[in-house]
Design a protein around this motif. Structure first.
Motif, short mmCIF file in Angstrom:
data_model
loop_
_atom_site.label_atom_id
_atom_site.label_comp_id
_atom_site.label_asym_id
_atom_site.label_seq_id
_atom_site.Cartn_x
_atom_site.Cartn_y
_atom_site.Cartn_z
N GLU A 149 -1.26 11.48 -50.85
CA GLU A 149 -1.45 12.92 -50.59
C GLU A 149 -2.88 13.25 -50.17
O GLU A 149 -3.47 14.24 -50.61
CB GLU A 149 -1.03 13.74 -51.82
N ILE A 150 -3.45 12.39 -49.35
CA ILE A 150 -4.77 12.59 -48.76
C ILE A 150 -4.69 12.19 -47.30
O ILE A 150 -3.74 11.51 -46.88
CB ILE A 150 -5.85 11.74 -49.47
N PRO A 151 -5.66 12.59 -46.47
CA PRO A 151 -5.66 12.13 -45.08
C PRO A 151 -5.79 10.60 -45.03
O PRO A 151 -6.66 10.02 -45.68
CB PRO A 151 -6.90 12.80 -44.48
N ILE A 152 -4.91 9.96 -44.29
CA ILE A 152 -4.94 8.51 -44.09
C ILE A 152 -5.20 8.25 -42.61
O ILE A 152 -4.42 8.67 -41.75
CB ILE A 152 -3.61 7.84 -44.49
N ILE A 153 -6.29 7.55 -42.30
CA ILE A 153 -6.63 7.24 -40.92
C ILE A 153 -6.61 5.72 -40.76
O ILE A 153 -7.42 5.01 -41.34
CB ILE A 153 -8.04 7.76 -40.53
N GLU A 154 -5.66 5.22 -39.97
CA GLU A 154 -5.62 3.79 -39.66
C GLU A 154 -6.42 3.56 -38.38
O GLU A 154 -6.24 4.29 -37.39
CB GLU A 154 -4.18 3.33 -39.52
N ILE A 155 -7.27 2.56 -38.38
CA ILE A 155 -8.22 2.38 -37.28
C ILE A 155 -8.10 1.00 -36.65
O ILE A 155 -7.47 0.10 -37.18
CB ILE A 155 -9.68 2.61 -37.75
N MET A 156 -8.72 0.88 -35.47
CA MET A 156 -8.88 -0.36 -34.71
C MET A 156 -7.70 -0.69 -33.80
O MET A 156 -7.82 -1.51 -32.91
CB MET A 156 -9.17 -1.58 -35.61
N ALA A 312 -14.07 9.18 -39.04
CA ALA A 312 -14.79 10.00 -40.01
C ALA A 312 -14.64 11.48 -39.70
O ALA A 312 -14.51 12.31 -40.61
CB ALA A 312 -16.26 9.60 -40.05
N ARG A 313 -14.65 11.84 -38.42
CA ARG A 313 -14.47 13.25 -38.05
C ARG A 313 -13.08 13.74 -38.43
O ARG A 313 -12.91 14.88 -38.89
CB ARG A 313 -14.70 13.42 -36.55
N LEU A 314 -12.07 12.89 -38.24
CA LEU A 314 -10.71 13.29 -38.61
C LEU A 314 -10.62 13.56 -40.11
O LEU A 314 -10.02 14.55 -40.54
CB LEU A 314 -9.71 12.19 -38.23
N VAL A 315 -11.19 12.68 -40.92
CA VAL A 315 -11.17 12.88 -42.36
C VAL A 315 -11.91 14.17 -42.72
O VAL A 315 -11.43 14.99 -43.50
CB VAL A 315 -11.80 11.68 -43.10
N SER A 316 -13.08 14.36 -42.13
CA SER A 316 -13.90 15.54 -42.44
C SER A 316 -13.15 16.82 -42.14
O SER A 316 -13.22 17.79 -42.90
CB SER A 316 -15.21 15.49 -41.65
N ARG A 317 -12.43 16.85 -41.00
CA ARG A 317 -11.69 18.06 -40.63
C ARG A 317 -10.47 18.28 -41.52
O ARG A 317 -10.05 19.41 -41.75
CB ARG A 317 -11.25 17.98 -39.17
N SER A 318 -9.88 17.18 -42.03
CA SER A 318 -8.61 17.28 -42.76
C SER A 318 -8.78 17.58 -44.23
O SER A 318 -7.87 18.12 -44.87
CB SER A 318 -7.82 15.96 -42.60
N VAL A 319 -9.93 17.21 -44.81
CA VAL A 319 -10.14 17.38 -46.25
C VAL A 319 -10.04 18.86 -46.62
O VAL A 319 -10.68 19.71 -46.02
CB VAL A 319 -11.50 16.81 -46.68
N GLN A 321 -7.62 20.87 -46.20
CA GLN A 321 -6.78 21.69 -45.34
C GLN A 321 -5.33 21.27 -45.48
O GLN A 321 -5.02 20.10 -45.71
CB GLN A 321 -7.21 21.55 -43.87
N ASP A 322 -4.44 22.21 -45.33
CA ASP A 322 -3.01 21.92 -45.38
C ASP A 322 -2.57 21.47 -43.98
O ASP A 322 -1.94 22.22 -43.23
CB ASP A 322 -2.23 23.16 -45.82
N SER A 323 -2.94 20.24 -43.66
CA SER A 323 -2.67 19.72 -42.33
C SER A 323 -1.63 18.61 -42.40
O SER A 323 -1.63 17.80 -43.32
CB SER A 323 -3.96 19.16 -41.70
N SER A 324 -0.74 18.59 -41.43
CA SER A 324 0.29 17.56 -41.39
C SER A 324 -0.25 16.24 -40.85
O SER A 324 0.43 15.22 -40.90
CB SER A 324 1.46 18.01 -40.51
N GLY A 325 -1.51 16.24 -40.35
CA GLY A 325 -2.08 15.01 -39.82
C GLY A 325 -1.37 14.60 -38.55
O GLY A 325 -1.02 15.41 -37.70
N GLY A 326 -1.14 13.30 -38.43
CA GLY A 326 -0.40 12.79 -37.29
C GLY A 326 -1.19 12.75 -36.00
O GLY A 326 -0.62 12.65 -34.91
N GLU A 327 -2.53 12.81 -36.08
CA GLU A 327 -3.33 12.75 -34.85
C GLU A 327 -3.47 11.31 -34.37
O GLU A 327 -3.59 10.38 -35.17
CB GLU A 327 -4.71 13.36 -35.10
N ARG A 328 -3.46 11.15 -33.06
CA ARG A 328 -3.61 9.83 -32.46
C ARG A 328 -4.72 9.87 -31.42
O ARG A 328 -4.62 10.58 -30.42
CB ARG A 328 -2.30 9.38 -31.79
N ILE A 329 -5.75 9.12 -31.68
CA ILE A 329 -6.88 9.04 -30.74
C ILE A 329 -6.90 7.61 -30.20
O ILE A 329 -7.16 6.66 -30.95
CB ILE A 329 -8.20 9.40 -31.43
N ILE A 330 -6.59 7.47 -28.93
CA ILE A 330 -6.54 6.15 -28.30
C ILE A 330 -7.70 6.04 -27.32
O ILE A 330 -7.77 6.78 -26.32
CB ILE A 330 -5.19 5.93 -27.59
#
Length: 351
Positions: A149-156, A312-319, A321-330
């Motif tokens: 129940e926290i922002p999860i950002i998978e990278i690389m 890090a920016r994605l986490v900072s913006r999401s903390v 906030q009631d956000s569904s996440g799901g962002e994809r930066i390619i």
């Protein structure tokens, strides 16, 4: 318990969920997870298996803070010995210097069980977010991440489906692009040198893209050499000597990373093998160490620091906030031709 929890829980998991799954009291569950009290080994095993199957992590924040999260972000990478990941961590730290978040680092050594243990420990402190390398995880790790129940950002990596959000590059596309550059430069007898790939999923995807592009050109990898453990100049030298001894007619060597590629270049120069005339070379990652080589190795920039900053920016913006996440930066890695390809290939596109 029949609920496999393949989606994020509707409510946080509790000791009661674990006690019901294990068939013991909540007090017994608490004792096992705290590592205290007189509990039989059979009961301990039953509780730990139930906890793992649910993806439950105990909350180590005591008292009045128990319902809150701390301003820590779990950052989990497979290695610190690989020069790639310190640059990623540097990008993350750069962004967190400007916000009230502090990264806490964990290392998995490319071991799925170690990743589970690191996640379990870090999530028990209720961080505000998690940044984790790769898209491939064990089912136990995926449950822990989904239930956090926290922002999860998978990278690389961008070749797959993230649990929440992701920032990375397409390694298959990177492999295809490098193969096209090599083929367009006129090389045909191509060898591959790299890590054994069962657990290095990104290296495997680059190799898949590379061989796919070669197959479309009617070619195949003529020989291969693999290693285990960390990358080093010495391994690159040894592997290059081995593959050229076995297949002296190779006219190009593609390395899965720049460190072993640099070792291969030094071997060739020390043994009077003309580069790029007699043999061409290319690596991957675009490491700064290439600037100190006698000849600049062809490579591809993997956008390491940028990946760290974007995550890090994605986490900072999401903390908070009631956000569904799901962002994809390619991001798109850049081909760096260096001085080890015979000529500059024409522009290449990947539809």
């Amino acid at each position: 318990m029949s609920d496999s929890r393949n989606a994020k829980s509707a409510r946080p998991l509790t000791l009661r969920d674990v006690s019901e799954a294990a068939g013991v009291s909540e007090m017994t569950v608490s004792r096992v997870l705290r590592g205290s009290g007189d509990v039989s080994e059979a009961t301990r095993t039953k509780v730990l298996e139930a906890s793992k199957s649910l993806g439950y992590v105990p909350n180590r924040i005591a008292g009045s803070l128990a319902s809150q999260k701390v301003n820590l972000v779990a950052v989990i990478v497979p290695s610190l010995g690989n020069l790639v990941f310190p640059e990623v961590l540097g990008g993350i730290a750069e962004v967190f210097e400007t916000v009230p978040l502090q990264p806490v680092f964990g290392v998995t050594n490319y071991d799925p069980e170690r990743e589970e243990a690191v996640l379990y420990e870090m999530l028990s402190w209720r961080p505000s977010g998690a940044i984790i390398a790769g898209l491939e995880h064990s089912e136990a790790s995926r449950l822990l991440l989904r239930n956090a129940e926290i922002p999860i950002i998978e990278i690389m990596d961008a070749d797959g489906e993230p649990i929440d959000s992701m920032v990375g590059i397409s390694h298959r596309r990177a492999g295809r692009r490098m193969a096209a550059a090599i083929i367009e430069a006129g090389y045909r007898r191509i060898g591959f040198l790299g890590t054994k790939m069962p657990l290095d999923h990104r290296a495997r995807k680059r190799f898949e893209g590379f061989t796919e592009a070669m197959a479309k050109a009617g070619l195949e990898v003529a020989d291969q050499e693999f290693y285990e453990g960390g990358s080093s100049l010495l391994k690159g030298r040894e592997m290059t000597a081995a593959i050229l001894s076995r297949a002296p007619d190779l006219d190009f060597l593609y390395y899965s990373n720049d460190m072993i590629g640099a070792g291969g270049l030094l071997h060739c120069l020390d043994n009077g093998i003309e580069v790029p005339g007699r043999i061409g070379l290319a690596g991957f990652n675009g490491l700064d160490l290439l600037d100190g080589l006698p000849r600049k190795l062809a490579t591809m920039d993997a956008c390491r620091a940028e990946i760290g900053r974007e995550a890090a920016r994605l986490v900072s913006r999401s903390v908070g906030q009631d956000s569904s996440g799901g962002e994809r930066i390619i991001l798109k890695p850049k081909l760096q031709l260096g001085e080890t390809l015979k000529r500059r290939p024409p522009a290449w596109t990947d539809p």
